[in-house]
Design a protein around this motif. Structure first.
Motif, PDB file in Angstrom:
ATOM      1  N   PHE A  89       0.862  -1.188   0.000  1.00  0.00           N
ATOM      2  CA  PHE A  89       0.000   0.000   0.000  1.00  0.00           C
ATOM      3  C   PHE A  89       0.891   1.229   0.000  1.00  0.00           C
ATOM      4  N   TYR A  90       0.322   2.380  -0.338  1.00  0.00           N
ATOM      5  CA  TYR A  90       1.098   3.589  -0.561  1.00  0.00           C
ATOM      6  C   TYR A  90       0.635   4.698   0.380  1.00  0.00           C
ATOM      7  N   VAL A  91       1.610   5.463   0.847  1.00  0.00           N
ATOM      8  CA  VAL A  91       1.323   6.561   1.765  1.00  0.00           C
ATOM      9  C   VAL A  91       1.854   7.853   1.163  1.00  0.00           C
ATOM     10  N   ALA A  92       1.020   8.874   1.103  1.00  0.00           N
ATOM     11  CA  ALA A  92       1.449  10.182   0.608  1.00  0.00           C
ATOM     12  C   ALA A  92       2.298  10.865   1.677  1.00  0.00           C
ATOM     13  N   VAL A  93       3.446  11.380   1.284  1.00  0.00           N
ATOM     14  CA  VAL A  93       4.336  12.064   2.219  1.00  0.00           C
ATOM     15  C   VAL A  93       4.664  13.453   1.677  1.00  0.00           C
ATOM     16  N   SER A  94       5.102  14.322   2.582  1.00  0.00           N
ATOM     17  CA  SER A  94       5.469  15.680   2.188  1.00  0.00           C
ATOM     18  C   SER A  94       6.617  16.154   3.070  1.00  0.00           C
ATOM     19  N   GLY A  95       7.185  17.269   2.697  1.00  0.00           N
ATOM     20  CA  GLY A  95       8.298  17.840   3.442  1.00  0.00           C
ATOM     21  C   GLY A  95       8.905  18.966   2.647  1.00  0.00           C
ATOM     22  N   ASN A  96       9.809  19.729   3.266  1.00  0.00           N
ATOM     23  CA  ASN A  96      10.383  20.884   2.571  1.00  0.00           C
ATOM     24  C   ASN A  96      11.798  20.643   2.069  1.00  0.00           C
ATOM     25  N   LEU A  97      12.198  19.340   1.991  1.00  0.00           N
ATOM     26  CA  LEU A  97      13.510  19.012   1.449  1.00  0.00           C
ATOM     27  C   LEU A  97      13.379  17.881   0.426  1.00  0.00           C
ATOM     28  N   GLU A  98      13.924  18.119  -0.779  1.00  0.00           N
ATOM     29  CA  GLU A  98      13.982  17.092  -1.813  1.00  0.00           C
ATOM     30  C   GLU A  98      15.391  17.056  -2.391  1.00  0.00           C
ATOM     31  N   PHE A  99      15.874  15.857  -2.688  1.00  0.00           N
ATOM     32  CA  PHE A  99      17.233  15.685  -3.200  1.00  0.00           C
ATOM     33  C   PHE A  99      17.214  14.765  -4.416  1.00  0.00           C
ATOM     34  N   ASN A 100      18.245  14.907  -5.257  1.00  0.00           N
ATOM     35  CA  ASN A 100      18.416  13.970  -6.365  1.00  0.00           C
ATOM     36  C   ASN A 100      19.583  13.028  -6.114  1.00  0.00           C
ATOM     37  N   GLN A 101      20.205  13.124  -4.927  1.00  0.00           N
ATOM     38  CA  GLN A 101      21.304  12.242  -4.555  1.00  0.00           C
ATOM     39  C   GLN A 101      21.065  11.709  -3.145  1.00  0.00           C
ATOM     40  N   THR A 102      21.552  10.495  -2.890  1.00  0.00           N
ATOM     41  CA  THR A 102      21.281   9.837  -1.617  1.00  0.00           C
ATOM     42  C   THR A 102      22.077  10.433  -0.462  1.00  0.00           C
ATOM     43  N   ALA A 103      23.365  10.670  -0.654  1.00  0.00           N
ATOM     44  CA  ALA A 103      24.224  11.083   0.455  1.00  0.00           C
ATOM     45  C   ALA A 103      23.725  12.345   1.157  1.00  0.00           C
ATOM     46  N   PRO A 104      23.382  13.429   0.448  1.00  0.00           N
ATOM     47  CA  PRO A 104      22.874  14.609   1.156  1.00  0.00           C
ATOM     48  C   PRO A 104      21.509  14.380   1.795  1.00  0.00           C
ATOM     49  N   ALA A 105      20.702  13.483   1.199  1.00  0.00           N
ATOM     50  CA  ALA A 105      19.417  13.174   1.817  1.00  0.00           C
ATOM     51  C   ALA A 105      19.617  12.457   3.151  1.00  0.00           C
ATOM     52  N   VAL A 106      20.560  11.540   3.191  1.00  0.00           N
ATOM     53  CA  VAL A 106      20.881  10.854   4.447  1.00  0.00           C
ATOM     54  C   VAL A 106      21.405  11.850   5.473  1.00  0.00           C
ATOM     55  N   ALA A 107      22.278  12.752   5.024  1.00  0.00           N
ATOM     56  CA  ALA A 107      22.845  13.750   5.935  1.00  0.00           C
ATOM     57  C   ALA A 107      21.750  14.643   6.511  1.00  0.00           C
ATOM     58  N   ALA A 108      20.783  15.028   5.688  1.00  0.00           N
ATOM     59  CA  ALA A 108      19.695  15.870   6.164  1.00  0.00           C
ATOM     60  C   ALA A 108      18.844  15.138   7.191  1.00  0.00           C
ATOM     61  N   CYS A 109      18.585  13.873   6.909  1.00  0.00           N
ATOM     62  CA  CYS A 109      17.810  13.071   7.854  1.00  0.00           C
ATOM     63  C   CYS A 109      18.564  12.931   9.176  1.00  0.00           C
ATOM     64  N   ALA A 110      19.875  12.706   9.097  1.00  0.00           N
ATOM     65  CA  ALA A 110      20.696  12.568  10.301  1.00  0.00           C
ATOM     66  C   ALA A 110      20.800  13.882  11.068  1.00  0.00           C
ATOM     67  N   ALA A 111      20.545  15.000  10.379  1.00  0.00           N
ATOM     68  CA  ALA A 111      20.563  16.305  11.046  1.00  0.00           C
ATOM     69  C   ALA A 111      19.228  16.622  11.713  1.00  0.00           C
ATOM     70  N   GLY A 112      18.254  15.718  11.586  1.00  0.00           N
ATOM     71  CA  GLY A 112      16.974  15.900  12.251  1.00  0.00           C
ATOM     72  C   GLY A 112      15.910  16.562  11.420  1.00  0.00           C
ATOM     73  N   ALA A 113      16.069  16.544  10.072  1.00  0.00           N
ATOM     74  CA  ALA A 113      15.120  17.224   9.193  1.00  0.00           C
ATOM     75  C   ALA A 113      13.803  16.472   9.042  1.00  0.00           C
ATOM     76  N   GLY A 114      13.761  15.202   9.441  1.00  0.00           N
ATOM     77  CA  GLY A 114      12.514  14.453   9.325  1.00  0.00           C
ATOM     78  C   GLY A 114      12.765  12.983   9.082  1.00  0.00           C
ATOM     79  N   PHE A 115      11.709  12.278   8.665  1.00  0.00           N
ATOM     80  CA  PHE A 115      11.831  10.865   8.340  1.00  0.00           C
ATOM     81  C   PHE A 115      12.475  10.711   6.964  1.00  0.00           C
ATOM     82  N   GLY A 116      13.234   9.632   6.811  1.00  0.00           N
ATOM     83  CA  GLY A 116      13.823   9.315   5.518  1.00  0.00           C
ATOM     84  C   GLY A 116      13.533   7.874   5.153  1.00  0.00           C
ATOM     85  N   ASN A 117      13.470   7.613   3.857  1.00  0.00           N
ATOM     86  CA  ASN A 117      13.186   6.269   3.356  1.00  0.00           C
ATOM     87  C   ASN A 117      14.363   5.849   2.485  1.00  0.00           C
ATOM     88  N   PHE A 118      15.172   4.911   2.989  1.00  0.00           N
ATOM     89  CA  PHE A 118      16.429   4.564   2.331  1.00  0.00           C
ATOM     90  C   PHE A 118      16.614   3.050   2.265  1.00  0.00           C
TER      91      PHE A 118
END
Length: 296
Positions: free
Chosen positions: A209-238
């Motif tokens: 099943f699918y869940v709609a998600v939102s947030g104010n950060l979007e990335f086209n690369q994994t490493a900065p997305a992980v870093a943002a999540c580790a900085a407390g920006a929100g939930f991440g799906n990796f």
């Protein structure tokens, strides 16, 4: 009668086009070739070749038997090559591909250890997140994460990789630990640019099943997305390997494990060719051992 020798003689007669040429290629006499072929036909109780003074041609039975002989002889050659490769030091150039982050984190260190063990092999690594065509781009071995499309490539599964949802312990203390993926709908989520940016996939009772998600950060690369999540920006799906070091250090925590999709296969792929070079065979076995220890 030496059946294997007779098969080899029969194939050589067909390949060389005449009994005389086959005798020369086999470094034996013409009468010996004639006797071997006659004995084989007598054993099988069929005629394999129609022979005249000027030409020879395969019978229908001969064509069928020829295909079987080629497969049997090729299998024997391959088995002998595998044994011989164990006694030959691998050498030459080996080209491989892997996803960028996985290649940096897991493939490059394993390949470094490989060339230290086998210094006569020159490895060239090409990391890319696109699906690379091994045959068209002349690549020897690929590392793939996820389901594989049907192809002529050989695939050896060496492990499994989960897709996980993570957040920092501080973020979870402030916003709460979600009990169900639906809770993510109103949460801050770090997303990737693309068609799936606004939907995350989960599974319950064997059904996705699918869940709609939102947030104010979007990335086209994994490493900065992980870093943002580790900085407390929100939930991440990796993918699990992408956040494994941070999870091990306690900087990120996995949530919603009960709703994860089935793990994806981690595979080594290479062309379906007989008599692979020793370097390719040894490398595939090496990488299988390396990756299965971590992801098996």
């Amino acid at each position: 009668m030496d059946k294997l020798r007779a098969m080899q003689t029969f194939v050589k007669v067909v390949d060389e086009g005449s009994l005389t040429a086959a005798a020369s290629a086999l470094h034996t006499s013409l009468p010996a070739v004639v006797r071997t072929l006659a004995a084989l036909e007598a054993e099988l109780q069929v005629r394999l070749l129609n022979r005249t003074t000027r030409r020879q041609s395969l019978t229908d039975e001969g064509r069928t038997y020829l295909d079987s002989c080629r497969r049997i002889l090729a299998t024997i050659d391959e088995a002998e090559a595998v044994l011989s490769a164990r006694h030959v030091e691998p050498s030459g150039q080996l080209v491989l591909t892997a996803p960028v982050l996985f290649g940096q984190m897991h493939v490059a260190p394993a390949v470094t250890r490989f060339v230290q063990r086998y210094p006569a092999v020159h490895c060239r690594m090409e990391f890319s997140d696109r699906v690379v065509n091994l045959l068209e781009e002349e690549i020897d071995v690929g590392v793939r994460i996820g389901p594989l499309a049907d192809s002529t490539l050989v695939a050896r599964q060496v492990g499994r990789i989960r897709r996980v949802v993570v957040a920092t312990p501080d973020f979870l203390r402030e916003h709460g630990v979600p009990a169900h993926p639906d809770a993510l709908t109103h949460a801050s989520c770090v997303r990737f640019i693309g068609n799936a940016a606004h939907w995350w996939t989960f599974q319950q009772e064997g059904r996705p099943f699918y869940v709609a998600v939102s947030g104010n950060l979007e990335f086209n690369q994994t490493a900065p997305a992980v870093a943002a999540c580790a900085a407390g920006a929100g939930f991440g799906n990796f993918l699990s390997y992408q956040v494994a070091p941070l999870v091990a250090e306690g900087k990120l925590r996995i949530v919603l494990e009960a709703f994860e999709q089935p793990p994806w296969p981690l595979s080594l792929i290479y062309p379906n060719a007989r008599l692979l070079p020793a370097r390719t065979r040894v490398f595939v076995d090496w990488m299988k051992d390396e990756l299965s220890q971590q992801f098996g």
